[in-house]
Structure formats: structure tokens, C-alpha cells
Design an enzyme around this catalytic site. Structure first.
Site, PDB file in Angstrom:
ATOM      1  N   SER A 135      42.229  10.036   8.789  1.00 25.19           N
ATOM      2  CA  SER A 135      43.290   9.158   9.810  1.00 25.19           C
ATOM      3  C   SER A 135      43.222   7.532   9.693  1.00 25.19           C
ATOM      4  CB  SER A 135      42.515   9.539  11.261  1.00 25.19           C
ATOM      5  OG  SER A 135      43.548   9.169  11.762  1.00 25.19           O
ATOM      6  N   LYS A 161      45.980  11.449   6.876  1.00 28.28           N
ATOM      7  CA  LYS A 161      47.161  11.289   8.416  1.00 28.28           C
ATOM      8  C   LYS A 161      47.112  10.055   8.749  1.00 28.28           C
ATOM      9  CE  LYS A 161      45.244  12.218  12.683  1.00 28.28           C
ATOM     10  NZ  LYS A 161      44.551  13.046  13.819  1.00 28.28           N
ATOM     11  N   LYS A 163      48.377   7.681  11.728  1.00 28.37           N
ATOM     12  CA  LYS A 163      49.370   7.373  13.331  1.00 28.37           C
ATOM     13  C   LYS A 163      50.677   6.562  13.187  1.00 28.37           C
ATOM     14  CE  LYS A 163      45.346   8.375  14.953  1.00 28.37           C
ATOM     15  NZ  LYS A 163      45.514   9.646  16.503  1.00 28.37           N
ATOM     16  N   ASP A 188      50.324  11.960  13.511  1.00 25.70           N
ATOM     17  CA  ASP A 188      49.719  11.749  14.209  1.00 25.70           C
ATOM     18  C   ASP A 188      50.315  11.022  15.637  1.00 25.70           C
ATOM     19  OD1 ASP A 188      48.637  12.572  17.551  1.00 25.70           O
ATOM     20  OD2 ASP A 188      46.159  12.369  15.722  1.00 25.70           O
ATOM     21  N   GLU A 213      51.920  16.104  14.797  1.00 27.00           N
ATOM     22  CA  GLU A 213      50.559  16.080  16.432  1.00 27.00           C
ATOM     23  C   GLU A 213      50.966  15.275  16.697  1.00 27.00           C
ATOM     24  OE1 GLU A 213      46.353  14.719  14.629  1.00 27.00           O
ATOM     25  OE2 GLU A 213      45.748  15.416  16.499  1.00 27.00           O
ATOM     26  N   ASP A 238      46.579  18.059  20.467  1.00 29.09           N
ATOM     27  CA  ASP A 238      46.168  18.188  20.100  1.00 29.09           C
ATOM     28  C   ASP A 238      45.230  17.462  21.844  1.00 29.09           C
ATOM     29  OD1 ASP A 238      43.610  16.066  20.018  1.00 29.09           O
ATOM     30  OD2 ASP A 238      44.056  15.078  18.942  1.00 29.09           O
ATOM     31  N   LYS A 262      38.858  19.579  18.987  1.00 29.12           N
ATOM     32  CA  LYS A 262      38.408  18.331  18.970  1.00 29.12           C
ATOM     33  C   LYS A 262      37.070  19.608  20.351  1.00 29.12           C
ATOM     34  CE  LYS A 262      40.634  14.965  18.426  1.00 29.12           C
ATOM     35  NZ  LYS A 262      41.733  13.819  18.840  1.00 29.12           N
ATOM     36  N   GLY A 290      39.068  14.369  14.419  1.00 26.46           N
ATOM     37  CA  GLY A 290      37.568  13.823  15.492  1.00 26.46           C
ATOM     38  C   GLY A 290      38.350  12.663  15.863  1.00 26.46           C
TER      39      GLY A 290
HETATM   40  O1  OSB Z   1      44.330  11.716  18.602  1.00 23.96           O
HETATM   41  O2  OSB Z   1      42.632  12.907  16.316  1.00 23.96           O
HETATM   42  C1  OSB Z   1      42.829  11.266  17.393  1.00 23.96           C
HETATM   43  C2  OSB Z   1      40.926   9.104  17.368  1.00 23.96           C
HETATM   44  C3  OSB Z   1      40.101   8.518  18.800  1.00 23.96           C
HETATM   45  C4  OSB Z   1      41.226   8.799  19.589  1.00 23.96           C
HETATM   46  C5  OSB Z   1      42.288  10.002  19.169  1.00 23.96           C
HETATM   47  C6  OSB Z   1      41.912  10.328  17.862  1.00 23.96           C
HETATM   48  C7  OSB Z   1      41.073   9.732  17.528  1.00 23.96           C
HETATM   49  C8  OSB Z   1      41.877   9.886  15.786  1.00 23.96           C
HETATM   50  C9  OSB Z   1      40.487   9.340  14.670  1.00 23.96           C
HETATM   51  O3  OSB Z   1      42.361  10.556  15.083  1.00 23.96           O
HETATM   52  C10 OSB Z   1      40.719  10.491  13.833  1.00 23.96           C
HETATM   53  C11 OSB Z   1      38.824  10.200  12.906  1.00 23.96           C
HETATM   54  O4  OSB Z   1      37.528  10.544  13.583  1.00 23.96           O
HETATM   55  O5  OSB Z   1      38.650   9.510  12.433  1.00 23.96           O
HETATM   56 MG    MG Z   2      45.312  13.482  17.430  1.00 21.48          MG
END
Ligand code: OSB
Ligand code: MG
Length: 374
Positions: A135, A161, A163, A188, A213, A238, A262, A290
């Protein structure tokens, strides 16, 4: 299995690189760790709540409060035949899934260690390796983003992925496709859009993304169902999926075609297994999310992701992307084929470096059946 003693830590670790989502930028990670003792063994859990209530309404401080005031008395000093009973024992507390999960997951680790089996086997997983994705947060420039994509692709990660948020979406995807072609790619939004943005989000369709996402509100189901009818890109939920019941409703409503699991978000491993099984029965693929976990939470995630319906690469990556050194030794790493090996030792199967936990801890508390003592 009797839980004899609980030790809580409030830790803070600097991140190797800042991480930016649609709700803000983080330079370090604050998290709660739980260590429980019983049967001559120890079990570890990590709460995924962050210092702020921006991803979820829980924070490290609410987790600390809920665990110490309400959950610990329901777990510490109690006997459980199996860790699947722990979530139910905390049922009278509404919500607070991240607080529940830190104790529940520690209980699974403890049980698996007492049994002398890897956690994956106790959870019902069978994979020896899990496919790994990354991510990538919002960057200061598109050039930085492209550099990061190149680095992660070269490291072997099986999907990327990124953001997104309004103003950092179409152009980012366009540039990645232009430079890297047909790589497995998803986005995401962390709830950064509303249904009025439907026509805008439909412009992502030609880029053949694996999924988008959580585009809409963190509690929404029905607007996602409407959006899914209007766009071709599969929606993955999510934030909205915080109970198995909501997942059932979301699937029935057509609000998503994929679900991110998660364990912290749904209350631990038992709820995750039930969510996984519900999705499998409805032919909805899942993948493991994650939350920038330390090696303790990361190891739990790897074991859970060994279950069969985790059919897509997850956000479980190498420790060195996050913390150096990690709280475990050796650190978690990926293989050249972009997979992570599921540890084979008892429980989570990784060695927790207590000196590093203590060095990272800003607060520590021991809770025994008689009450709390420092
Ligand atoms: O939306 O998946 C998410 C990290 C913090 C809060 C929300 C998210 C995330 C990530 C990080 O996308 C994923 C990772 O641990 O690398
Ligand atoms: Mg997410």
C-alpha cells in the site's frame, strides 16, 4: 487455558517513511500491545487502533481505557476451552472491536503455543506462503509516487495499491499505467468521496483496476451498492465491514464484490474466520488488510491470511518498509517471488524482542485477577 496475567504496553515507533492517506499523514505509529500468560506460556496481541480517530472511532487511548476498565475483568483469571470463546465472553461490551481483538488475538497465540502448533494450523489455514502486496501512500509529487511504484515492483510485490483522494486520483492512476503498463493495480480512497462523485469515479473504469477500496462513507452500505451499479471497477469494502452481520447485508445489497479483512476491525481472529467463511460461501474473494503493524500484529496477519479464501495479495509486506528494527527478530521479509512464508513455530512463530518493546513503551500496566498493579 487459563489467562493468569495481562501486561499492556503503549508503544510508539517511528515509521521508516511517512504514510499519507485521505485522512492525513503519519510519521510514527502509536499502538497498544497485550501480553498474556497462562499454562506456562505467553501470548502476544497488537491493537491496530491509531493515536487518532480518523480511520476508526477507536484510538490507542480508548483501547487502553476499554481494556483496563471493561474487557480485562472478562478475560483475566478466566478459563477458556478454546480461544474462539473469548470474543463471546466480551459480548456485553458493544463495539470496541480493536480493544477486543488485542486480547482475543493474544489468546489465540497463547493457545497455539500451549498446543505446540503454528497459529495458522489452529485457525484452519493451509497455505505455507501468502502472496504479498504493498500500500503506497499519497506522496508529495507524482514523480515520487512513480519512484515508489518502481521500487516495490522491483522488490517483487504481487500488486500495488495506491491511496487516492479528490485531486490525487485519475492522474496518479494514468501516470502509473503509462509508465508500468498492465501491473496488478488498485486504489484505496479511505471514504474520501460521496455518491455525487460517481461520474468522476467511473472515469477510473478504463484503467482496469483490480478494485477500488472504500470509496464512500466509513459506515455506508447502500450508497456503495448504488455506486457499484454505476461503475465497472469492483468495489472492495474495508471501513464499512466492522461486523459479520454488516458483511452479510453488504453482499446481499451488492455493495461490494471483494472484502478486505483486518482482524482488529472485526474483533479478532474468530470474527475474521466467520467473515472469511461467509465470503467464501458467497464466492466473494477476500484479502488481508494492513494497519502499519509492528511484527507482532504482522505475524498474526500472516497466519490468518493462510486461510483458503484469502485469494488476492494483501497489504502484508516486509517489516523493513515500516520499522527498523522491528519488535521481532528475525524481521518479516518477502521472497523473490513476492510471497511471505507462514512461520512454522508454535503460535505466531516469531520471537518478540522484549527489550525493544520496553524501549518503545511509553506506558506499561500489569493486570492480575486480584486487580491492577504497576
Ligand atoms: O485503509 O488499508 C487502509 C493504514 C492505516 C489505516 C488504514 C489503511 C492503511 C493501509 C496500510 O493501507 C497498509 C499497510 O499496513 O501497509
Ligand atoms: Mg483501506
Amino acid at each position: 487455558m487459563r489467562v493468569d496475567r495481562l501486561e499492556l504496553f503503549l508503544c510508539r515507533l517511528p515509521l521508516v517513511h511517512f504514510f499519507e492517506t485521505s485522512f492525513g499523514r503519519t510519521y510514527d505509529r502509536t499502538f497498544v500491545l497485550a501480553r498474556i500468560e497462562g499454562g506456562g506460556q505467553e501470548g502476544w496481541g497488537e491493537a491496530v487502533a491509531e493515536a487518532h480517530p480518523y480511520y476508526s472511532s477507536e484510538t490507542t487511548e480508548t483501547v487502553w481505557h476499554i481494556v483496563t476498565a471493561f474487557l480485562a475483568p472478562l478475560v483475566v483469571g478466566r478459563e477458556f476451552a478454546h480461544p474462539r470463546e473469548v470474543f463471546g465472553a466480551m459480548k456485553r461490551v458493544r463495539g470496541q472491536n480493536m480493544a477486543k481483538a488485542v486480547l482475543e488475538m493474544a489468546a489465540w497465540d497463547l493457545y497455539a503455543k500451549i498446543e505446540g502448533r503454528p497459529l495458522a494450523a489452529v485457525l484452519g489455514g493451509s497455505r505455507t506462503h501468502i502472496p504479498s502486496g504493498v500500500s503506497i501512500g499519497i506522496q508529495d509529487s507524482f514523480d515520487q509516487l512513480l519512484d515508489k511504484v518502481a521500487r516495490e515492483r522491483d522488490a517483487g510485490y504481487q500488486r500495488i495499491k495506491i491511496k487516492i483522494k479528490p485531486g490525487w486520483d485519475l492522474e496518479a492512476v494514468e501516470k502509473i499505467r503509462a509508465r508500468f503498463g498492465d501491473i496488478p493495480l488498485m486504489v484505496d480512497a479511505n471514504a474520501a468521496y460521496d455518491l455525487d462523485a460517481g461520474a468522476h469515479l467511473a472515469k477510473l473504469d478504463p484503467f482496469d483496476l483490480m478494485m477500488i477500496e472504500q470509496p464512500l462513507d466509513y459506515e455506508d452500505v447502500m450508497d456503495h451498492a448504488a455506486l457499484q451499479k454505476a461503475i465497472a471497477t469492483p468495489i472492495c469494502l474495508d471501513e464499512s465491514i466492522h461486523t459479520v452481520r454488516i458483511a452479510r447485508d453488504a453482499i446481499a445489497a451488492g455493495a461490494c464484490r471483494i472484502i478486505n479483512i483486518k482482524p482488529g476491525r472485526v474483533g479478532g481472529h474468530q470474527q475474521s474466520i466467520e467473515l472469511h467463511d461467509l465470503c467464501a460461501a458467497n464466492d466473494v474473494p477476500v484479502w488481508h488488510g494492513g494497519m502499519l503493524e509492528s511484527g507482532i500484529g504482522r505475524a498474526h496477519n500472516i497466519h490468518l491470511a493462510s486461510l483458503p479464501n484469502f485469494r488476492l495479495p494483501g497489504d502484508i509486506a516486509a517489516s523493513k518498509r515500516y520499522y527498523v528494527p522491528d519488535l521481532i527478530d528475525p524481521a518479516i521479509d518477502i521472497q523473490p517471488d513476492g510471497t511471505i512464508e507462514v512461520p512454522t513455530g508454535p503460535g505466531i512463530g516469531v520471537r518478540v524482542m522484549r527489550d525493544r518493546v520496553e524501549a518503545a513503551a511509553e506506558r506499561r500496566l500489569v493486570i492480575e485477577p486480584a486487580g491492577a498493579t504497576q
